[in-house]
Design a protein around this motif. Structure first.
Motif, PDB file in Angstrom:
ATOM      1  N   ILE A  27       0.875  -1.256  -0.064  1.00 27.14           N
ATOM      2  CA  ILE A  27      -0.001   0.039   0.139  1.00 27.14           C
ATOM      3  C   ILE A  27       0.932   1.097   0.038  1.00 27.14           C
ATOM      4  CG2 ILE A  27      -1.486   1.371   1.221  1.00 27.14           C
ATOM      5  CD1 ILE A  27      -3.086  -1.111   0.123  1.00 27.14           C
ATOM      6  N   ALA A  28       1.724   1.377   1.086  1.00 28.58           N
ATOM      7  CA  ALA A  28       2.923   2.492   0.870  1.00 28.58           C
ATOM      8  C   ALA A  28       3.321   2.869  -0.364  1.00 28.58           C
ATOM      9  CB  ALA A  28       3.847   2.073   2.031  1.00 28.58           C
ATOM     10  N   ALA A  29       3.734   2.008  -1.231  1.00 28.96           N
ATOM     11  CA  ALA A  29       4.297   2.062  -2.409  1.00 28.96           C
ATOM     12  C   ALA A  29       3.417   2.864  -3.402  1.00 28.96           C
ATOM     13  CB  ALA A  29       5.291   0.567  -3.101  1.00 28.96           C
ATOM     14  N   GLN A  30       2.145   2.340  -3.215  1.00 26.30           N
ATOM     15  CA  GLN A  30       1.052   2.902  -4.314  1.00 26.30           C
ATOM     16  C   GLN A  30       0.775   4.348  -3.898  1.00 26.30           C
ATOM     17  OE1 GLN A  30      -0.040   1.465  -7.031  1.00 26.30           O
ATOM     18  NE2 GLN A  30       1.129  -0.502  -6.641  1.00 26.30           N
ATOM     19  N   VAL A  31       0.719   4.748  -2.439  1.00 28.30           N
ATOM     20  CA  VAL A  31       0.268   5.975  -1.749  1.00 28.30           C
ATOM     21  C   VAL A  31       1.316   6.937  -2.122  1.00 28.30           C
ATOM     22  CG1 VAL A  31      -0.345   7.292   0.001  1.00 28.30           C
ATOM     23  CG2 VAL A  31      -1.142   4.851  -0.242  1.00 28.30           C
ATOM     24  N   THR A  32       2.354   6.707  -2.226  1.00 28.63           N
ATOM     25  CA  THR A  32       3.653   7.286  -2.476  1.00 28.63           C
ATOM     26  C   THR A  32       3.499   7.791  -3.731  1.00 28.63           C
ATOM     27  OG1 THR A  32       5.068   6.444  -0.493  1.00 28.63           O
ATOM     28  CG2 THR A  32       6.003   7.668  -2.285  1.00 28.63           C
ATOM     29  N   ALA A  33       3.284   7.184  -4.661  1.00 31.93           N
ATOM     30  CA  ALA A  33       3.180   7.580  -6.216  1.00 31.93           C
ATOM     31  C   ALA A  33       1.896   8.440  -6.575  1.00 31.93           C
ATOM     32  CB  ALA A  33       2.997   6.152  -6.846  1.00 31.93           C
ATOM     33  N   ILE A  34       0.899   8.612  -5.680  1.00 29.92           N
ATOM     34  CA  ILE A  34      -0.172   9.450  -6.095  1.00 29.92           C
ATOM     35  C   ILE A  34       0.342  10.764  -5.877  1.00 29.92           C
ATOM     36  CG2 ILE A  34      -2.295  10.145  -5.480  1.00 29.92           C
ATOM     37  CD1 ILE A  34      -2.796   7.398  -3.914  1.00 29.92           C
ATOM     38  N   PRO A  35      -0.061  11.578  -7.001  1.00 25.96           N
ATOM     39  CA  PRO A  35       0.266  12.957  -7.134  1.00 25.96           C
ATOM     40  C   PRO A  35      -0.190  13.712  -5.957  1.00 25.96           C
ATOM     41  CG  PRO A  35      -0.238  12.274  -9.210  1.00 25.96           C
ATOM     42  CD  PRO A  35      -0.545  11.309  -8.265  1.00 25.96           C
ATOM     43  N   GLY A  36       0.385  14.530  -5.234  1.00 25.39           N
ATOM     44  CA  GLY A  36       0.152  15.568  -4.017  1.00 25.39           C
ATOM     45  C   GLY A  36       0.360  14.717  -2.712  1.00 25.39           C
ATOM     46  N   MET A  37       0.796  13.635  -2.790  1.00 25.45           N
ATOM     47  CA  MET A  37       0.871  12.982  -1.337  1.00 25.45           C
ATOM     48  C   MET A  37       2.495  13.211  -0.934  1.00 25.45           C
ATOM     49  SD  MET A  37      -1.663  11.388  -0.224  1.00 25.45           S
ATOM     50  CE  MET A  37      -3.371  11.114  -0.870  1.00 25.45           C
ATOM     51  N   ALA A  38       2.786  13.693   0.209  1.00 30.83           N
ATOM     52  CA  ALA A  38       3.920  13.976   0.703  1.00 30.83           C
ATOM     53  C   ALA A  38       4.395  13.159   1.839  1.00 30.83           C
ATOM     54  CB  ALA A  38       4.178  15.683   0.973  1.00 30.83           C
ATOM     55  N   GLN A  39       4.941  12.145   1.615  1.00 33.44           N
ATOM     56  CA  GLN A  39       5.551  11.412   2.589  1.00 33.44           C
ATOM     57  C   GLN A  39       6.195  11.754   4.008  1.00 33.44           C
ATOM     58  OE1 GLN A  39       7.250   7.536   1.281  1.00 33.44           O
ATOM     59  NE2 GLN A  39       6.470   6.265   3.053  1.00 33.44           N
ATOM     60  N   GLU A  40       5.467  11.691   4.933  1.00 26.71           N
ATOM     61  CA  GLU A  40       6.159  12.108   6.298  1.00 26.71           C
ATOM     62  C   GLU A  40       6.870  11.053   7.111  1.00 26.71           C
ATOM     63  OE1 GLU A  40       6.195  15.377   7.603  1.00 26.71           O
ATOM     64  OE2 GLU A  40       5.623  16.230   5.952  1.00 26.71           O
ATOM     65  N   SER A  41       6.478   9.579   6.848  1.00 21.61           N
ATOM     66  CA  SER A  41       7.221   8.581   7.717  1.00 21.61           C
ATOM     67  C   SER A  41       6.594   7.352   6.665  1.00 21.61           C
ATOM     68  CB  SER A  41       6.775   8.537   8.996  1.00 21.61           C
ATOM     69  OG  SER A  41       5.600   8.216   9.202  1.00 21.61           O
ATOM     70  N   VAL A  42       7.070   6.361   7.221  1.00 28.82           N
ATOM     71  CA  VAL A  42       6.810   5.123   6.486  1.00 28.82           C
ATOM     72  C   VAL A  42       5.185   4.982   6.334  1.00 28.82           C
ATOM     73  CG1 VAL A  42       8.967   3.997   6.672  1.00 28.82           C
ATOM     74  CG2 VAL A  42       7.199   3.560   8.358  1.00 28.82           C
ATOM     75  N   LYS A  43       4.554   5.333   7.142  1.00 29.16           N
ATOM     76  CA  LYS A  43       3.156   5.032   7.302  1.00 29.16           C
ATOM     77  C   LYS A  43       2.117   6.346   7.301  1.00 29.16           C
ATOM     78  CE  LYS A  43       3.665   0.797  10.122  1.00 29.16           C
ATOM     79  NZ  LYS A  43       3.363  -0.063  11.136  1.00 29.16           N
ATOM     80  N   PHE A  44       2.733   7.531   6.935  1.00 29.43           N
ATOM     81  CA  PHE A  44       2.058   8.705   7.050  1.00 29.43           C
ATOM     82  C   PHE A  44       2.394   9.573   5.839  1.00 29.43           C
ATOM     83  CE2 PHE A  44       0.999  13.125   8.219  1.00 29.43           C
ATOM     84  CZ  PHE A  44      -0.116  12.828   9.233  1.00 29.43           C
ATOM     85  N   TRP A  45       1.302  10.267   5.167  1.00 30.28           N
ATOM     86  CA  TRP A  45       1.457  11.092   4.243  1.00 30.28           C
ATOM     87  C   TRP A  45       0.390  12.461   4.393  1.00 30.28           C
ATOM     88  CZ3 TRP A  45       1.061   6.030   3.960  1.00 30.28           C
ATOM     89  CH2 TRP A  45       1.837   5.406   3.477  1.00 30.28           C
ATOM     90  N   TRP A  47      -1.656  14.989   2.189  1.00 28.79           N
ATOM     91  CA  TRP A  47      -2.455  15.162   0.847  1.00 28.79           C
ATOM     92  C   TRP A  47      -2.216  16.513   0.856  1.00 28.79           C
ATOM     93  CZ3 TRP A  47      -8.055  14.395  -0.047  1.00 28.79           C
ATOM     94  CH2 TRP A  47      -8.519  14.880  -1.335  1.00 28.79           C
ATOM     95  N   LEU A  48      -1.500  17.132  -0.202  1.00 28.27           N
ATOM     96  CA  LEU A  48      -1.315  18.641  -0.449  1.00 28.27           C
ATOM     97  C   LEU A  48      -2.183  19.041  -1.576  1.00 28.27           C
ATOM     98  CD1 LEU A  48       2.569  18.494   0.155  1.00 28.27           C
ATOM     99  CD2 LEU A  48       0.628  18.977   1.883  1.00 28.27           C
ATOM    100  N   GLU A  49      -2.603  20.058  -1.519  1.00 24.59           N
ATOM    101  CA  GLU A  49      -3.000  21.117  -2.754  1.00 24.59           C
ATOM    102  C   GLU A  49      -1.916  21.178  -3.827  1.00 24.59           C
ATOM    103  OE1 GLU A  49      -5.867  24.825  -2.959  1.00 24.59           O
ATOM    104  OE2 GLU A  49      -3.940  24.888  -2.066  1.00 24.59           O
ATOM    105  N   ASP A  50      -2.327  21.005  -5.089  1.00 25.47           N
ATOM    106  CA  ASP A  50      -1.381  20.970  -6.256  1.00 25.47           C
ATOM    107  C   ASP A  50      -0.695  22.161  -6.117  1.00 25.47           C
ATOM    108  OD1 ASP A  50      -1.932  18.516  -6.770  1.00 25.47           O
ATOM    109  OD2 ASP A  50      -3.437  18.986  -8.447  1.00 25.47           O
ATOM    110  N   LYS A  51      -1.468  23.366  -6.127  1.00 26.44           N
ATOM    111  CA  LYS A  51      -0.645  24.647  -6.014  1.00 26.44           C
ATOM    112  C   LYS A  51      -1.895  25.699  -5.566  1.00 26.44           C
ATOM    113  CE  LYS A  51      -1.750  25.437 -11.060  1.00 26.44           C
ATOM    114  NZ  LYS A  51      -1.175  25.684 -12.307  1.00 26.44           N
ATOM    115  N   PRO A  52      -1.502  26.644  -5.162  1.00 27.30           N
ATOM    116  CA  PRO A  52      -2.241  27.809  -4.674  1.00 27.30           C
ATOM    117  C   PRO A  52      -3.074  28.297  -5.810  1.00 27.30           C
ATOM    118  CG  PRO A  52      -0.157  27.963  -3.486  1.00 27.30           C
ATOM    119  CD  PRO A  52      -0.090  27.033  -4.586  1.00 27.30           C
TER     120      PRO A  52
END
Length: 227
Positions: A27-45, A47-52
Motif C-alpha cells: 500500500i505504501a508504495a502505491q500511496v507514495t506514487a499518488i500526485p500530491g502525497m507528501a510522505q512524512e514517515s513510512v506510514k503517514f502522508w 495530501w497537499l493541494e497541487d498549487k495555490p
C-alpha cells in the motif's frame, strides 16, 4: 466554521480495508506514487493541494476559517495513514472526502476494499469532549478548534523530530536510537519526558495536556516499554 474553500467543517475519517494478502508495504508504495502525497514517515502522508489558486467559494463574513498548511504555504487537504489492516484518509470537509475517496480508489484499485466513513461535526466533537474540571462555561466552538490546530501542529513537529538528532539520545535521531537495546531504553525515557512535560499543564483540558504520544511509541517500536 469553514475551511478556506468555503466548505463547512465536517471531519471525515475514511477507512479502506486492505485486501487479503496485501501488505502495508504494498500500500505504501502505491500511496507514495499518488500526485500530491507528501510522505512524512513510512506510514503517514500529507495530501497537499497541487498549487495555490483562487477560491471559487466566498467565505461568509461571520465565519471562522480553519485549515492546515505546510511551511511553504502549501495547503494540506488531508492526511493518509496506515494503521493495522486499514488505510485511513482524514479530511475536514465532505467535498474533500469525496475527492480523496476517488483519488485512493483510482490509485489503489482492488488492493483495498470498500471504505467505511465516520463523520463528526463540530457539535459532535464538542459533545465528546470531557467536561472541564476547572473554570467556567466553555465557549461554543473555539476550544475544540484550538485543540485540533494544536494537535495537528504537534503531530507535524514530532514527526520531523523523529528524524532529527536529540540531545537526550546522544545526538542520535529517535529512529536511529531505537535500533539498539540500550537506545530503546533511552527512547522510552525521552518519550516519558515528553509526555510528562505535555501533561504538566494547570488545566487538564489544555490542548497540550490532551495530546496523545501513543503513536510515537508505536512508530519507534518501543510500545512494550511504555509503563
Amino acid at each position: 466554521m469553514q475551511n478556506s474553500d468555503g466548505d463547512e467543517l465536517m471531519f471525515h475519517d475514511i477507512r479502506f480495508p486492505l485486501a487479503n494478502g496485501v501488505t502495508q508495504k504494498d500500500i505504501a508504495a502505491q500511496v507514495t506514487a499518488i500526485p500530491g502525497m507528501a510522505q512524512e514517515s513510512v506510514k503517514f502522508w500529507n495530501w497537499l493541494e497541487d498549487k495555490p489558486k483562487g477560491r471559487e467559494k466566498v467565505k461568509q463574513a461571520d465565519a471562522l476559517s480553519f485549515d492546515a498548511t505546510m511551511d511553504n504555504g502549501q495547503r494540506v487537504l488531508g492526511n493518509v495513514e496506515l494503521k493495522g489492516r486499514f488505510l485511513h484518509l482524514s479530511t475536514n470537509s465532505e467535498a474533500g472526502a469525496k475527492k480523496g475517496i476517488v483519488l485512493i480508489r483510482q490509485a489503489l484499485g482492488d488492493i483495498v476494499g470498500t471504505p467505511l466513513t465516520e463523520i463528526r461535526t463540530i457539535e459532535q466533537m464538542m459533545a465528546e469532549r470531557p467536561p472541564r474540571e476547572h473554570g467556567g462555561a466553555a465557549s461554543d466552538v473555539r476550544p475544540e478548534i484550538a485543540e485540533q490546530v494544536v494537535h495537528q501542529f504537534m503531530d507535524r513537529q514530532y514527526r520531523e523530530t523523529l528524524d532529527q538528532p536529540v540531545g537526550m539520545l546522544g545526538n542520535k535521531t529517535p529512529r536511529q536510537a531505537a535500533k539498539s537495546a540500550a537506545g530503546r531504553q533511552k527512547v522510552a525515557e525521552w518519550l516519558k519526558y515528553l509526555e510528562n512535560q505535555s501533561a504538566n499543564q494547570p488545566d487538564p483540558a489544555d490542548p497540550m495536556a490532551t495530546y496523545s504520544f501513543e503513536w510515537m511509541w508505536k512508530e519507534l517500536g518501543v510500545h512494550d516499554l511504555r509503563r
